[in-house]
Design an enzyme around this catalytic site. Sequence first.
Site, PDB file in Angstrom:
ATOM      1  N   MET A 317       0.834  -1.201   0.000  1.00  0.00           N
ATOM      2  CA  MET A 317       0.000   0.000   0.000  1.00  0.00           C
ATOM      3  C   MET A 317       0.868   1.249   0.000  1.00  0.00           C
ATOM      4  O   MET A 317       0.555   2.243  -0.677  1.00  0.00           O
ATOM      5  CB  MET A 317      -0.926  -0.006   1.211  1.00  0.00           C
ATOM      6  CG  MET A 317      -1.968   1.109   1.194  1.00  0.00           C
ATOM      7  SD  MET A 317      -3.085   1.086   2.620  1.00  0.00           S
ATOM      8  CE  MET A 317      -4.095  -0.357   2.232  1.00  0.00           C
ATOM      9  N   TRP A 320       2.345   1.601  -3.393  1.00  0.00           N
ATOM     10  CA  TRP A 320       1.300   1.963  -4.356  1.00  0.00           C
ATOM     11  C   TRP A 320       1.074   3.477  -4.364  1.00  0.00           C
ATOM     12  O   TRP A 320       0.873   4.070  -5.437  1.00  0.00           O
ATOM     13  CB  TRP A 320      -0.015   1.258  -4.010  1.00  0.00           C
ATOM     14  CG  TRP A 320      -1.167   1.832  -4.770  1.00  0.00           C
ATOM     15  CD1 TRP A 320      -1.441   1.699  -6.104  1.00  0.00           C
ATOM     16  CD2 TRP A 320      -2.195   2.687  -4.248  1.00  0.00           C
ATOM     17  NE1 TRP A 320      -2.565   2.406  -6.434  1.00  0.00           N
ATOM     18  CE2 TRP A 320      -3.049   3.018  -5.320  1.00  0.00           C
ATOM     19  CE3 TRP A 320      -2.480   3.191  -2.968  1.00  0.00           C
ATOM     20  CZ2 TRP A 320      -4.172   3.833  -5.149  1.00  0.00           C
ATOM     21  CZ3 TRP A 320      -3.592   3.998  -2.803  1.00  0.00           C
ATOM     22  CH2 TRP A 320      -4.415   4.310  -3.885  1.00  0.00           C
ATOM     23  N   HIS A 321       1.141   4.107  -3.203  1.00  0.00           N
ATOM     24  CA  HIS A 321       0.965   5.552  -3.164  1.00  0.00           C
ATOM     25  C   HIS A 321       2.081   6.269  -3.918  1.00  0.00           C
ATOM     26  O   HIS A 321       1.863   7.366  -4.449  1.00  0.00           O
ATOM     27  CB  HIS A 321       0.926   6.047  -1.709  1.00  0.00           C
ATOM     28  CG  HIS A 321      -0.409   5.870  -1.054  1.00  0.00           C
ATOM     29  ND1 HIS A 321      -0.685   4.837  -0.187  1.00  0.00           N
ATOM     30  CD2 HIS A 321      -1.552   6.597  -1.149  1.00  0.00           C
ATOM     31  CE1 HIS A 321      -1.928   4.938   0.231  1.00  0.00           C
ATOM     32  NE2 HIS A 321      -2.485   5.991  -0.329  1.00  0.00           N
ATOM     33  N   GLY A 322       3.263   5.674  -3.964  1.00  0.00           N
ATOM     34  CA  GLY A 322       4.374   6.284  -4.691  1.00  0.00           C
ATOM     35  C   GLY A 322       5.707   5.852  -4.101  1.00  0.00           C
ATOM     36  O   GLY A 322       5.757   5.272  -3.014  1.00  0.00           O
TER      37      GLY A 322
END
Length: 385
Positions: A317, A320-322
């Site tokens: 997660m 996934w945000h960066g």
Amino acid sequence: MTPYGSFSFFIIIAILLAPTVILGLKEKRFYVYNIVISVIVLALIFGSFWNEAITLILFTIWQVLLIKGYWVYRRKANSTFIFCLAVILSILPLTISKLSPFLFHLHLIGFLGISYLTFKGTQMIMETRDGLIKNKIPIVQLLYFILFFPTISSGPIDRYRRFEKDLKAEISKEQYKILLYDGINKIFIGFLYKYIIGFSINHYFIINLPNITNNAFQEQLYYMYGYSLYLFFDFAGYSAFAIGVSYIMGIKSPENFNKPFISRNIKDFWNRWHLSLSFWFRDYVYMRFIFWVTKKKWIKNRNLSSNLGYILLFLLMGFWHGLAIQYILYGIYHAVIMVLYNSFEQFNKKHKWWKDNKFTKVVAIIITFHFICFGFLIFSGHLIH
């Protein structure tokens, strides 16, 4: 044009949805018309960015071919290798989109909503593997689900079987009146959250923090609480817009927030915050990891496998945000506190150290709130800049 980013967007949506409302109140089906306005709205959103529009079209073709191809294959065989390959190919464009700026300093693939469209495509492959999607999906219906415009940019992430159920439902005049009322109500809540409360917190408090205090610690502290509240109201407002428009179109998109700041522990928080995303990671990452390690008997200790599952989930997660350091630290932070809480929960089941009463519930909410806010401070990047 950014979805829900300007009043002109809402005016256009109101005009386009007027025939939908009329059809709904007359108990006429509006499926075909909604497809037409979806194409129009997508053209408005991506019309000024031809590179993104072309990428979206190619991405959609890619996902449809994978979903359709795997569905045909699954009718005949069930190879784990083919399944894993299909999942990898489904998330490949998103992976390239996330890694290319970091590795090559340019965006090789990317468009508004690529993450949420990927989640939809990948989950359909997984549910086909599980035998939950058995019937052949009409191509137009599949495209409508993937490209459903109210939720295209930031969710909520719907499940195909739930979406299909709404599509096939016969909606009476009275039922549509309720959907219309709830939809309009959610849109007004969205305006309250995003454009009144969220805007006020950011414009009148966060931006003016340097003028409020010269103390660095106090500024960080004020920013932590201000940013946490702003993030909730801004994102919850957007979600209310998306859900409200969905309701008017006859689709009951899932809720995304459920009073997250009254969570009693970190597990409770992730059952209240960005629900569609956290449930997606829970069902398609955490649960599958637990199933695999249990089936293969790689790990016999349930608590250990559960903790490793949480670490995997929150690291993914975070990435996934960066790839910025604050997102990775945010994932690590939540992985750590989830493992710590899970261990404490197991300890407390045996020793009953933390009693369950009104006082401990209030204390638990206060403690959890501060842990959550500190996590958002990490996420904001303000702490490390």
